[in-house]
Motif scaffolding. Sequence first.
Motif, PDB file in Angstrom:
ATOM      1  N   SER A  90       0.817  -1.215   0.000  1.00  0.00           N
ATOM      2  CA  SER A  90       0.000   0.000   0.000  1.00  0.00           C
ATOM      3  C   SER A  90       0.855   1.271   0.000  1.00  0.00           C
ATOM      4  N   ALA A  91       2.117   1.145   0.363  1.00  0.00           N
ATOM      5  CA  ALA A  91       3.049   2.283   0.354  1.00  0.00           C
ATOM      6  C   ALA A  91       4.468   1.723   0.224  1.00  0.00           C
ATOM      7  N   PRO A  92       5.402   2.532  -0.257  1.00  0.00           N
ATOM      8  CA  PRO A  92       6.774   2.036  -0.440  1.00  0.00           C
ATOM      9  C   PRO A  92       7.415   1.468   0.833  1.00  0.00           C
ATOM     10  N   ASP A  93       7.087   2.027   1.973  1.00  0.00           N
ATOM     11  CA  ASP A  93       7.691   1.577   3.229  1.00  0.00           C
ATOM     12  C   ASP A  93       6.749   0.703   4.061  1.00  0.00           C
ATOM     13  N   ASN A  94       5.715   0.143   3.407  1.00  0.00           N
ATOM     14  CA  ASN A  94       4.717  -0.638   4.125  1.00  0.00           C
ATOM     15  C   ASN A  94       4.377  -1.879   3.287  1.00  0.00           C
ATOM     16  N   ASN A  95       4.501  -3.057   3.873  1.00  0.00           N
ATOM     17  CA  ASN A  95       4.217  -4.297   3.147  1.00  0.00           C
ATOM     18  C   ASN A  95       2.745  -4.693   3.155  1.00  0.00           C
ATOM     19  N   GLU A  96       1.920  -3.939   3.855  1.00  0.00           N
ATOM     20  CA  GLU A  96       0.492  -4.253   3.888  1.00  0.00           C
ATOM     21  C   GLU A  96      -0.105  -4.154   2.487  1.00  0.00           C
ATOM     22  N   PRO A  97      -0.918  -5.130   2.080  1.00  0.00           N
ATOM     23  CA  PRO A  97      -1.505  -5.082   0.734  1.00  0.00           C
ATOM     24  C   PRO A  97      -2.492  -3.929   0.558  1.00  0.00           C
ATOM     25  N   LYS A  98      -2.559  -3.438  -0.668  1.00  0.00           N
ATOM     26  CA  LYS A  98      -3.454  -2.321  -1.001  1.00  0.00           C
ATOM     27  C   LYS A  98      -4.897  -2.593  -0.610  1.00  0.00           C
ATOM     28  N   TRP A  99      -5.361  -3.809  -0.815  1.00  0.00           N
ATOM     29  CA  TRP A  99      -6.778  -4.082  -0.576  1.00  0.00           C
ATOM     30  C   TRP A  99      -7.157  -3.876   0.884  1.00  0.00           C
ATOM     31  N   LYS A 100      -6.256  -4.142   1.826  1.00  0.00           N
ATOM     32  CA  LYS A 100      -6.572  -3.917   3.243  1.00  0.00           C
ATOM     33  C   LYS A 100      -6.694  -2.429   3.535  1.00  0.00           C
ATOM     34  N   ARG A 101      -5.816  -1.624   2.962  1.00  0.00           N
ATOM     35  CA  ARG A 101      -5.929  -0.178   3.122  1.00  0.00           C
ATOM     36  C   ARG A 101      -7.261   0.306   2.551  1.00  0.00           C
ATOM     37  N   ASN A 102      -7.647  -0.252   1.396  1.00  0.00           N
ATOM     38  CA  ASN A 102      -8.899   0.149   0.764  1.00  0.00           C
ATOM     39  C   ASN A 102     -10.115  -0.234   1.607  1.00  0.00           C
ATOM     40  N   VAL A 103     -10.051  -1.382   2.269  1.00  0.00           N
ATOM     41  CA  VAL A 103     -11.132  -1.781   3.180  1.00  0.00           C
ATOM     42  C   VAL A 103     -11.261  -0.752   4.299  1.00  0.00           C
ATOM     43  N   ARG A 104     -10.151  -0.381   4.898  1.00  0.00           N
ATOM     44  CA  ARG A 104     -10.194   0.611   5.982  1.00  0.00           C
ATOM     45  C   ARG A 104     -10.717   1.957   5.490  1.00  0.00           C
ATOM     46  N   ASN A 105     -10.348   2.342   4.276  1.00  0.00           N
ATOM     47  CA  ASN A 105     -10.850   3.603   3.721  1.00  0.00           C
ATOM     48  C   ASN A 105     -12.368   3.577   3.570  1.00  0.00           C
ATOM     49  N   VAL A 106     -12.910   2.455   3.122  1.00  0.00           N
ATOM     50  CA  VAL A 106     -14.369   2.325   3.000  1.00  0.00           C
ATOM     51  C   VAL A 106     -15.013   2.407   4.382  1.00  0.00           C
ATOM     52  N   LEU A 107     -14.459   1.696   5.349  1.00  0.00           N
ATOM     53  CA  LEU A 107     -15.012   1.727   6.701  1.00  0.00           C
ATOM     54  C   LEU A 107     -14.953   3.134   7.291  1.00  0.00           C
ATOM     55  N   LEU A 108     -13.857   3.815   7.078  1.00  0.00           N
ATOM     56  CA  LEU A 108     -13.712   5.187   7.569  1.00  0.00           C
ATOM     57  C   LEU A 108     -14.770   6.099   6.958  1.00  0.00           C
ATOM     58  N   ALA A 109     -14.978   5.977   5.670  1.00  0.00           N
ATOM     59  CA  ALA A 109     -15.975   6.808   4.993  1.00  0.00           C
ATOM     60  C   ALA A 109     -17.389   6.470   5.454  1.00  0.00           C
ATOM     61  N   ASP A 110     -17.650   5.195   5.722  1.00  0.00           N
ATOM     62  CA  ASP A 110     -19.004   4.760   6.031  1.00  0.00           C
ATOM     63  C   ASP A 110     -19.359   4.788   7.511  1.00  0.00           C
ATOM     64  N   LYS A 111     -18.408   4.994   8.384  1.00  0.00           N
ATOM     65  CA  LYS A 111     -18.754   4.965   9.803  1.00  0.00           C
ATOM     66  C   LYS A 111     -19.630   6.152  10.197  1.00  0.00           C
ATOM     67  N   ARG A 112     -19.766   7.113   9.303  1.00  0.00           N
ATOM     68  CA  ARG A 112     -20.701   8.221   9.528  1.00  0.00           C
ATOM     69  C   ARG A 112     -22.119   7.825   9.121  1.00  0.00           C
ATOM     70  N   ASN A 113     -22.236   6.709   8.419  1.00  0.00           N
ATOM     71  CA  ASN A 113     -23.511   6.182   7.958  1.00  0.00           C
ATOM     72  C   ASN A 113     -24.261   5.609   9.158  1.00  0.00           C
ATOM     73  N   GLU A 114     -25.551   5.824   9.232  1.00  0.00           N
ATOM     74  CA  GLU A 114     -26.345   5.329  10.357  1.00  0.00           C
ATOM     75  C   GLU A 114     -26.382   3.806  10.442  1.00  0.00           C
ATOM     76  N   ARG A 115     -26.154   3.123   9.328  1.00  0.00           N
ATOM     77  CA  ARG A 115     -26.188   1.653   9.330  1.00  0.00           C
ATOM     78  C   ARG A 115     -24.931   1.024   9.897  1.00  0.00           C
ATOM     79  N   LEU A 116     -23.825   1.735   9.900  1.00  0.00           N
ATOM     80  CA  LEU A 116     -22.547   1.177  10.336  1.00  0.00           C
ATOM     81  C   LEU A 116     -22.069   1.892  11.592  1.00  0.00           C
ATOM     82  N   SER A 117     -21.911   1.133  12.674  1.00  0.00           N
ATOM     83  CA  SER A 117     -21.387   1.676  13.929  1.00  0.00           C
ATOM     84  C   SER A 117     -19.937   1.255  14.079  1.00  0.00           C
ATOM     85  N   TRP A 118     -19.187   2.064  14.803  1.00  0.00           N
ATOM     86  CA  TRP A 118     -17.766   1.815  15.003  1.00  0.00           C
ATOM     87  C   TRP A 118     -17.465   1.885  16.490  1.00  0.00           C
ATOM     88  N   LYS A 119     -16.771   0.889  17.013  1.00  0.00           N
ATOM     89  CA  LYS A 119     -16.379   0.862  18.421  1.00  0.00           C
ATOM     90  C   LYS A 119     -14.985   1.457  18.520  1.00  0.00           C
TER      91      LYS A 119
END
Length: 83
Positions: free
Chosen positions: A44-73
């Motif tokens: 996901s970044a030159p200095d990070n071995n985490e795969p892009k798809w995991k970063r993308n999952v977190r980005n979706v969750l971050l964007a959607d946690k403002r949605n009334e259907r998705l709660s975040w602890k």
Amino acid sequence: MIRAFQIRRIIYNRMPKNRWVSIREIYHLVEKFGDLDNEDFYPSAPDNNEPKWKRNVRNVLLADKRNERLSWKVGEEKYRLSG
């Protein structure tokens, strides 16, 4: 490469309702149902071995946690969909 709308579809259609789910469980759902390709596994970044798809999952969750259907602890990386 998997797109945000595809990740969102997996989360909202496959994630259990009314139960706190860890980020690891969400990753598992996306990996299982996401039809990931080679590009998704690039770092996901030159200095990070985490795969892009995991970063993308977190980005979706971050964007959607403002949605009334998705709660975040806060502080626990857990999410819940209302039924």
